[in-house]
Scaffold this motif. Structure first.
Motif, PDB file in Angstrom:
ATOM      1  N   SER A 148       0.818  -1.215   0.000  1.00  0.00           N
ATOM      2  CA  SER A 148       0.000   0.000   0.000  1.00  0.00           C
ATOM      3  C   SER A 148       0.850   1.261   0.000  1.00  0.00           C
ATOM      4  CB  SER A 148      -0.941  -0.002   1.219  1.00  0.00           C
ATOM      5  OG  SER A 148      -1.786  -1.119   1.200  1.00  0.00           O
ATOM      6  N   VAL A 149       1.811   1.303  -0.918  1.00  0.00           N
ATOM      7  CA  VAL A 149       2.704   2.459  -1.008  1.00  0.00           C
ATOM      8  C   VAL A 149       1.922   3.727  -1.315  1.00  0.00           C
ATOM      9  CG1 VAL A 149       4.692   3.417  -2.254  1.00  0.00           C
ATOM     10  CG2 VAL A 149       4.618   0.989  -1.710  1.00  0.00           C
ATOM     11  N   GLU A 150       0.795   3.585  -2.014  1.00  0.00           N
ATOM     12  CA  GLU A 150      -0.004   4.760  -2.381  1.00  0.00           C
ATOM     13  C   GLU A 150      -0.474   5.551  -1.163  1.00  0.00           C
ATOM     14  OE1 GLU A 150      -0.307   1.571  -5.431  1.00  0.00           O
ATOM     15  OE2 GLU A 150      -0.730   1.671  -3.281  1.00  0.00           O
ATOM     16  N   LEU A 151      -0.560   4.889  -0.018  1.00  0.00           N
ATOM     17  CA  LEU A 151      -1.016   5.584   1.194  1.00  0.00           C
ATOM     18  C   LEU A 151       0.015   6.584   1.713  1.00  0.00           C
ATOM     19  CD1 LEU A 151      -2.845   2.913   3.405  1.00  0.00           C
ATOM     20  CD2 LEU A 151      -3.779   5.042   2.503  1.00  0.00           C
ATOM     21  N   GLY A 152       1.278   6.436   1.296  1.00  0.00           N
ATOM     22  CA  GLY A 152       2.332   7.305   1.801  1.00  0.00           C
ATOM     23  C   GLY A 152       2.008   8.782   1.667  1.00  0.00           C
ATOM     24  N   PRO A 153       1.821   9.293   0.445  1.00  0.00           N
ATOM     25  CA  PRO A 153       1.520  10.713   0.295  1.00  0.00           C
ATOM     26  C   PRO A 153       0.100  11.090   0.723  1.00  0.00           C
ATOM     27  CG  PRO A 153       1.583   9.636  -1.846  1.00  0.00           C
ATOM     28  CD  PRO A 153       2.072   8.638  -0.850  1.00  0.00           C
ATOM     29  N   ILE A 154      -0.830  10.137   0.661  1.00  0.00           N
ATOM     30  CA  ILE A 154      -2.210  10.429   1.058  1.00  0.00           C
ATOM     31  C   ILE A 154      -2.274  10.757   2.551  1.00  0.00           C
ATOM     32  CG2 ILE A 154      -4.525   9.435   1.323  1.00  0.00           C
ATOM     33  CD1 ILE A 154      -3.984   7.791  -1.184  1.00  0.00           C
ATOM     34  N   THR A 155      -1.486  10.035   3.338  1.00  0.00           N
ATOM     35  CA  THR A 155      -1.509  10.225   4.792  1.00  0.00           C
ATOM     36  C   THR A 155      -0.480  11.235   5.276  1.00  0.00           C
ATOM     37  OG1 THR A 155       0.049   8.386   5.087  1.00  0.00           O
ATOM     38  CG2 THR A 155      -2.316   7.865   5.156  1.00  0.00           C
ATOM     39  N   GLY A 156       0.361  11.732   4.362  1.00  0.00           N
ATOM     40  CA  GLY A 156       1.401  12.671   4.765  1.00  0.00           C
ATOM     41  C   GLY A 156       2.689  12.003   5.198  1.00  0.00           C
ATOM     42  N   LEU A 157       2.760  10.690   5.058  1.00  0.00           N
ATOM     43  CA  LEU A 157       3.982   9.982   5.408  1.00  0.00           C
ATOM     44  C   LEU A 157       5.121  10.357   4.474  1.00  0.00           C
ATOM     45  CD1 LEU A 157       5.381   7.726   7.114  1.00  0.00           C
ATOM     46  CD2 LEU A 157       4.579   6.100   5.371  1.00  0.00           C
ATOM     47  N   SER A 158       4.798  10.598   3.211  1.00  0.00           N
ATOM     48  CA  SER A 158       5.835  10.919   2.228  1.00  0.00           C
ATOM     49  C   SER A 158       5.342  11.999   1.266  1.00  0.00           C
ATOM     50  CB  SER A 158       6.231   9.669   1.446  1.00  0.00           C
ATOM     51  OG  SER A 158       5.156   9.235   0.626  1.00  0.00           O
ATOM     52  N   VAL A 165       3.597   0.177 -11.627  1.00  0.00           N
ATOM     53  CA  VAL A 165       2.250   0.365 -12.149  1.00  0.00           C
ATOM     54  C   VAL A 165       2.111  -0.429 -13.447  1.00  0.00           C
ATOM     55  CG1 VAL A 165       2.042   2.677 -11.146  1.00  0.00           C
ATOM     56  CG2 VAL A 165       2.828   2.436 -13.509  1.00  0.00           C
ATOM     57  N   GLU A 166       0.878  -0.862 -13.713  1.00  0.00           N
ATOM     58  CA  GLU A 166       0.552  -1.442 -15.020  1.00  0.00           C
ATOM     59  C   GLU A 166      -0.236  -0.424 -15.821  1.00  0.00           C
ATOM     60  OE1 GLU A 166      -0.462  -5.791 -15.364  1.00  0.00           O
ATOM     61  OE2 GLU A 166      -0.806  -5.514 -13.212  1.00  0.00           O
ATOM     62  N   SER A 167      -1.486  -0.236 -15.471  1.00  0.00           N
ATOM     63  CA  SER A 167      -2.329   0.731 -16.176  1.00  0.00           C
ATOM     64  C   SER A 167      -2.299   2.107 -15.517  1.00  0.00           C
ATOM     65  CB  SER A 167      -3.769   0.224 -16.216  1.00  0.00           C
ATOM     66  OG  SER A 167      -4.315   0.203 -14.897  1.00  0.00           O
ATOM     67  N   GLY A 168      -1.912   2.159 -14.240  1.00  0.00           N
ATOM     68  CA  GLY A 168      -1.950   3.421 -13.504  1.00  0.00           C
ATOM     69  C   GLY A 168      -3.287   3.696 -12.852  1.00  0.00           C
ATOM     70  N   GLU A 169      -4.219   2.744 -12.944  1.00  0.00           N
ATOM     71  CA  GLU A 169      -5.561   2.958 -12.412  1.00  0.00           C
ATOM     72  C   GLU A 169      -5.560   3.139 -10.888  1.00  0.00           C
ATOM     73  OE1 GLU A 169      -9.496   3.711 -12.248  1.00  0.00           O
ATOM     74  OE2 GLU A 169      -8.203   3.639 -14.018  1.00  0.00           O
ATOM     75  N   LEU A 171      -3.232   4.442  -9.078  1.00  0.00           N
ATOM     76  CA  LEU A 171      -2.782   5.812  -8.806  1.00  0.00           C
ATOM     77  C   LEU A 171      -3.920   6.795  -9.019  1.00  0.00           C
ATOM     78  CD1 LEU A 171       0.767   5.936 -10.472  1.00  0.00           C
ATOM     79  CD2 LEU A 171       0.207   5.537  -8.071  1.00  0.00           C
ATOM     80  N   ARG A 172      -4.626   6.649 -10.125  1.00  0.00           N
ATOM     81  CA  ARG A 172      -5.707   7.586 -10.430  1.00  0.00           C
ATOM     82  C   ARG A 172      -6.807   7.536  -9.377  1.00  0.00           C
ATOM     83  NH1 ARG A 172      -4.180   5.982 -15.670  1.00  0.00           N
ATOM     84  NH2 ARG A 172      -5.663   4.256 -15.719  1.00  0.00           N
ATOM     85  N   GLN A 173      -7.138   6.329  -8.925  1.00  0.00           N
ATOM     86  CA  GLN A 173      -8.199   6.202  -7.926  1.00  0.00           C
ATOM     87  C   GLN A 173      -7.802   6.811  -6.584  1.00  0.00           C
ATOM     88  OE1 GLN A 173      -9.965   2.347  -7.503  1.00  0.00           O
ATOM     89  NE2 GLN A 173     -10.323   2.095  -9.693  1.00  0.00           N
ATOM     90  N   ASN A 174      -6.514   6.958  -6.355  1.00  0.00           N
ATOM     91  CA  ASN A 174      -6.037   7.574  -5.126  1.00  0.00           C
ATOM     92  C   ASN A 174      -5.529   9.001  -5.346  1.00  0.00           C
ATOM     93  OD1 ASN A 174      -6.055   5.441  -2.815  1.00  0.00           O
ATOM     94  ND2 ASN A 174      -5.357   4.321  -4.627  1.00  0.00           N
ATOM     95  N   ASN A 175      -5.945   9.579  -6.481  1.00  0.00           N
ATOM     96  CA  ASN A 175      -5.633  10.978  -6.809  1.00  0.00           C
ATOM     97  C   ASN A 175      -4.130  11.243  -6.836  1.00  0.00           C
ATOM     98  OD1 ASN A 175      -6.556  13.503  -7.622  1.00  0.00           O
ATOM     99  ND2 ASN A 175      -6.497  14.345  -5.546  1.00  0.00           N
ATOM    100  N   LEU A 176      -3.386  10.272  -7.380  1.00  0.00           N
ATOM    101  CA  LEU A 176      -1.941  10.431  -7.559  1.00  0.00           C
ATOM    102  C   LEU A 176      -1.630  10.503  -9.045  1.00  0.00           C
ATOM    103  CD1 LEU A 176      -0.713   7.731  -4.992  1.00  0.00           C
ATOM    104  CD2 LEU A 176      -0.900  10.195  -4.605  1.00  0.00           C
ATOM    105  N   ARG A 177      -0.562  11.200  -9.385  1.00  0.00           N
ATOM    106  CA  ARG A 177      -0.165  11.315 -10.787  1.00  0.00           C
ATOM    107  C   ARG A 177       1.289  10.917 -10.958  1.00  0.00           C
ATOM    108  NH1 ARG A 177       2.549  16.047 -12.748  1.00  0.00           N
ATOM    109  NH2 ARG A 177       3.319  17.330 -11.020  1.00  0.00           N
ATOM    110  N   GLU A 178       1.570  10.281 -12.087  1.00  0.00           N
ATOM    111  CA  GLU A 178       2.947   9.916 -12.410  1.00  0.00           C
ATOM    112  C   GLU A 178       3.736  11.156 -12.816  1.00  0.00           C
ATOM    113  OE1 GLU A 178       3.351   6.740 -15.222  1.00  0.00           O
ATOM    114  OE2 GLU A 178       1.434   5.849 -14.601  1.00  0.00           O
ATOM    115  N   THR A 179       4.999  11.203 -12.376  1.00  0.00           N
ATOM    116  CA  THR A 179       5.862  12.308 -12.785  1.00  0.00           C
ATOM    117  C   THR A 179       7.090  11.834 -13.553  1.00  0.00           C
ATOM    118  OG1 THR A 179       7.175  12.288 -10.736  1.00  0.00           O
ATOM    119  CG2 THR A 179       5.150  13.614 -10.751  1.00  0.00           C
TER     120      THR A 179
END
Length: 221
Positions: A148-158, A165-169, A171-179
């Motif tokens: 659950s790495v996606e939780l890092g920035p959502i919770t302020g951990l990172s 990622v495969e499709s990136g879905e 990330l999108r569902q968790n309001n994250l974007r690839e850079t």
């Protein structure tokens, strides 16, 4: 013609990659029918026709079994191989399990990267992550996570994450974007160097059969 497999041990990753690799291995002449017929049992070791032994292990553990000589060959993701930098021979890119190792961040909190900045990055890939940021003059604080790495920035951990990622879905569902994309990943056939010397004929023919199958576009389960 099927390659000789008497006395060979093959480590295979459980899960998605196994499902994609089995048709390729079948095309290479490796009879995995008993493995497919095992259904939902919990066996992890199979002695198959032709003398081939198969170990089913977690994907991240495949290189360990091969490097220590418990298995002669295995299938492992390029991400794991790059992260761990083990002493293994990688003769064939199987072309299965395609995905990317990427940097991502909250869409509403983009990070402006600059040399010497303070940055927290959550990831399952600390070595590859550190190498990526150092090449840009940044020494990040690496926060290792097992899931659950996606939780890092959502919770302020990172501030950012580095993850597959495969499709990136997700990330999108968790309001994250690839850079940025760090690595394009597929699964590779790996071989223990000592096994290649001690069982040269069988392994060389197996490598040739798997390479030929990997180069054939159409594979059906």
């Amino acid at each position: 013609m099927a390659p000789p497999t008497e006395g060979l041990t093959l480590a295979l990753p459980k899960g998605r990659i196994l499902a994609q690799a089995i048709p390729l291995l079948r095309q290479a002449g490796l009879d995995l029918t008993p493995l497919l017929a095992s259904g939902h049992d919990r066996r992890l070791l199979f002695d198959l026709p032709g003398g081939l032994r198969v170990l089913l292990v977690k994907p991240v553990d495949v290189p360990t079994y091969v490097e220590h000589g418990v298995a002669d060959l295995g299938i492992a993701g390029y991400d794991t191989l790059c992260e761990e930098a083990r002493d293994l021979y990688e003769p064939v890119d199987l072309g299965v399990g395609a995905c990317r190792l990427v940097v991502a961040e909250p869409a509403e909190r983009p990070v402006t990267l600059r040399r010497g900045m303070q940055l927290r990055v959550a990831t399952k890939y600390p070595r590859l992550t550190l190498r990526h940021y150092r090449s840009r003059g940044i020494q990040p604080e690496i926060i290792p996570l097992a899931g659950s790495v996606e939780l890092g920035p959502i919770t302020g951990l990172s501030d950012q994450i580095v993850d597959l990622v495969e499709s990136g879905e997700t990330l999108r569902q968790n309001n994250l974007r690839e850079t940025d994309t760090i690595l394009h990943v597929t699964s590779r056939l790996i071989v223990h160097p000592a096994s290649l010397k001690l069982k040269q004929a069988a392994i060389t023919r197996t490598i040739a059969a798997v390479r030929a199958a990997a180069l054939t576009p159409a594979r059906t389960a």
